[in-house]
Write a protein that holds these residues in place. Structure first.
Motif, PDB file in Angstrom:
ATOM      1  N   ILE A  77       0.831  -1.200   0.055  1.00  0.00           N
ATOM      2  CA  ILE A  77      -0.143  -0.014   0.013  1.00  0.00           C
ATOM      3  C   ILE A  77       1.045   1.208   0.118  1.00  0.00           C
ATOM      4  O   ILE A  77       0.559   2.236  -0.624  1.00  0.00           O
ATOM      5  N   ALA A  78       1.951   1.432   0.746  1.00  0.00           N
ATOM      6  CA  ALA A  78       2.766   2.313   0.834  1.00  0.00           C
ATOM      7  C   ALA A  78       3.580   2.553  -0.546  1.00  0.00           C
ATOM      8  O   ALA A  78       3.495   3.831  -1.141  1.00  0.00           O
ATOM      9  N   ARG A  79       4.017   1.619  -1.289  1.00  0.00           N
ATOM     10  CA  ARG A  79       4.416   1.842  -2.746  1.00  0.00           C
ATOM     11  C   ARG A  79       3.448   2.456  -3.384  1.00  0.00           C
ATOM     12  O   ARG A  79       3.751   3.291  -4.320  1.00  0.00           O
ATOM     13  N   ASN A  80       2.372   2.038  -3.411  1.00  0.00           N
ATOM     14  CA  ASN A  80       1.090   2.572  -4.202  1.00  0.00           C
ATOM     15  C   ASN A  80       0.869   4.162  -3.906  1.00  0.00           C
ATOM     16  O   ASN A  80       0.618   4.954  -4.672  1.00  0.00           O
ATOM     17  N   LYS A  81       1.015   4.484  -2.532  1.00  0.00           N
ATOM     18  CA  LYS A  81       0.792   5.610  -2.229  1.00  0.00           C
ATOM     19  C   LYS A  81       1.879   6.608  -2.662  1.00  0.00           C
ATOM     20  O   LYS A  81       1.826   7.618  -3.041  1.00  0.00           O
ATOM     21  N   LEU A  82       3.093   6.068  -2.595  1.00  0.00           N
ATOM     22  CA  LEU A  82       4.260   6.993  -3.016  1.00  0.00           C
ATOM     23  C   LEU A  82       3.976   7.001  -4.338  1.00  0.00           C
ATOM     24  O   LEU A  82       4.385   8.076  -5.067  1.00  0.00           O
ATOM     25  N   SER A  83       3.709   6.037  -5.347  1.00  0.00           N
ATOM     26  CA  SER A  83       3.625   6.096  -6.686  1.00  0.00           C
ATOM     27  C   SER A  83       2.452   7.439  -6.899  1.00  0.00           C
ATOM     28  O   SER A  83       2.814   8.180  -7.992  1.00  0.00           O
ATOM     29  N   ALA A  84       1.466   7.379  -6.359  1.00  0.00           N
ATOM     30  CA  ALA A  84       0.162   8.152  -6.598  1.00  0.00           C
ATOM     31  C   ALA A  84       0.796   9.725  -6.193  1.00  0.00           C
ATOM     32  O   ALA A  84       0.532  10.502  -6.845  1.00  0.00           O
ATOM     33  N   ALA A  85       1.542   9.854  -5.324  1.00  0.00           N
ATOM     34  CA  ALA A  85       2.132  11.150  -4.796  1.00  0.00           C
ATOM     35  C   ALA A  85       3.189  11.659  -5.806  1.00  0.00           C
ATOM     36  O   ALA A  85       3.081  12.915  -6.007  1.00  0.00           O
ATOM     37  N   ILE A  86       3.852  10.968  -6.380  1.00  0.00           N
ATOM     38  CA  ILE A  86       4.788  11.136  -7.506  1.00  0.00           C
ATOM     39  C   ILE A  86       4.170  11.736  -8.674  1.00  0.00           C
ATOM     40  O   ILE A  86       4.667  12.728  -9.521  1.00  0.00           O
ATOM     41  N   ARG A  87       3.053  10.828  -9.100  1.00  0.00           N
ATOM     42  CA  ARG A  87       2.386  11.361 -10.390  1.00  0.00           C
ATOM     43  C   ARG A  87       1.791  12.662  -9.999  1.00  0.00           C
ATOM     44  O   ARG A  87       1.765  13.583 -10.844  1.00  0.00           O
ATOM     45  N   GLU A  88       0.931  12.759  -8.932  1.00  0.00           N
ATOM     46  CA  GLU A  88       0.447  14.216  -8.494  1.00  0.00           C
ATOM     47  C   GLU A  88       1.526  15.120  -8.588  1.00  0.00           C
ATOM     48  O   GLU A  88       1.049  16.408  -8.930  1.00  0.00           O
ATOM     49  N   ALA A  89       2.719  14.966  -7.943  1.00  0.00           N
ATOM     50  CA  ALA A  89       3.598  16.236  -7.947  1.00  0.00           C
ATOM     51  C   ALA A  89       3.922  16.728  -9.397  1.00  0.00           C
ATOM     52  O   ALA A  89       4.311  17.680  -9.700  1.00  0.00           O
TER      53      ALA A  89
END
Length: 127
Positions: free
Chosen positions: A79-91
């Motif tokens: 779940i953390a990896r998915n949250k990190l990926s989403a945060a990077i895309r959003e940034a």
């Protein structure tokens, strides 16, 4: 207080009806998840936010958790990896939009944070 002897998988399953079981699971793993994010994001605040989002998603998903071959502790890391990926895309999206409008990034210093907190705690104007 004595540590809970239940396995991580047992704690996750018990979390469906027992908040203290989730609390124990959280205490066991929050440090490692925070270290995971802190090593990958630029600020401690972002690491804390992503850690909170991760555990909120874990708690929201305990009803779907099924023990398997992998250790239960690997589930929040997925779940953390998915949250990190989403945060990077959003940034990246925010950065492209900011650049398209020729805007500089907004950086808030300690004084700015204090001002924001003062204004946020002030009573709202009634209309």
């Amino acid at each position: 207080m004595a540590a809970d002897a239940r396995s991580d998988a047992e704690l996750l399953i018990a979390s469906r009806s027992d908040p203290s079981a989730f609390g124990e699971f959280y205490e066991r793993h929050v440090g490692r998840i925070l270290v995971f994010f802190r090593a990958r994001v630029g600020s401690p605040e972002a690491a804390l936010d992503l850690t909170a989002e991760t555990f909120a998603a874990v708690l929201g998903g305990v009803g779907r958790y099924e023990p398997g071959e992998a250790p239960a502790a690997s589930w929040p890391f997925g779940i953390a990896r998915n949250k990190l990926s989403a945060a990077i895309r959003e940034a990246q999206v925010q950065d492209r939009a900011r650049r398209a409008m020729a805007m500089q990034p907004i950086e808030v210093d300690d004084e700015g944070v204090q001002l924001i907190e003062q204004r946020a705690s002030a009573p709202a104007l009634e209309m």
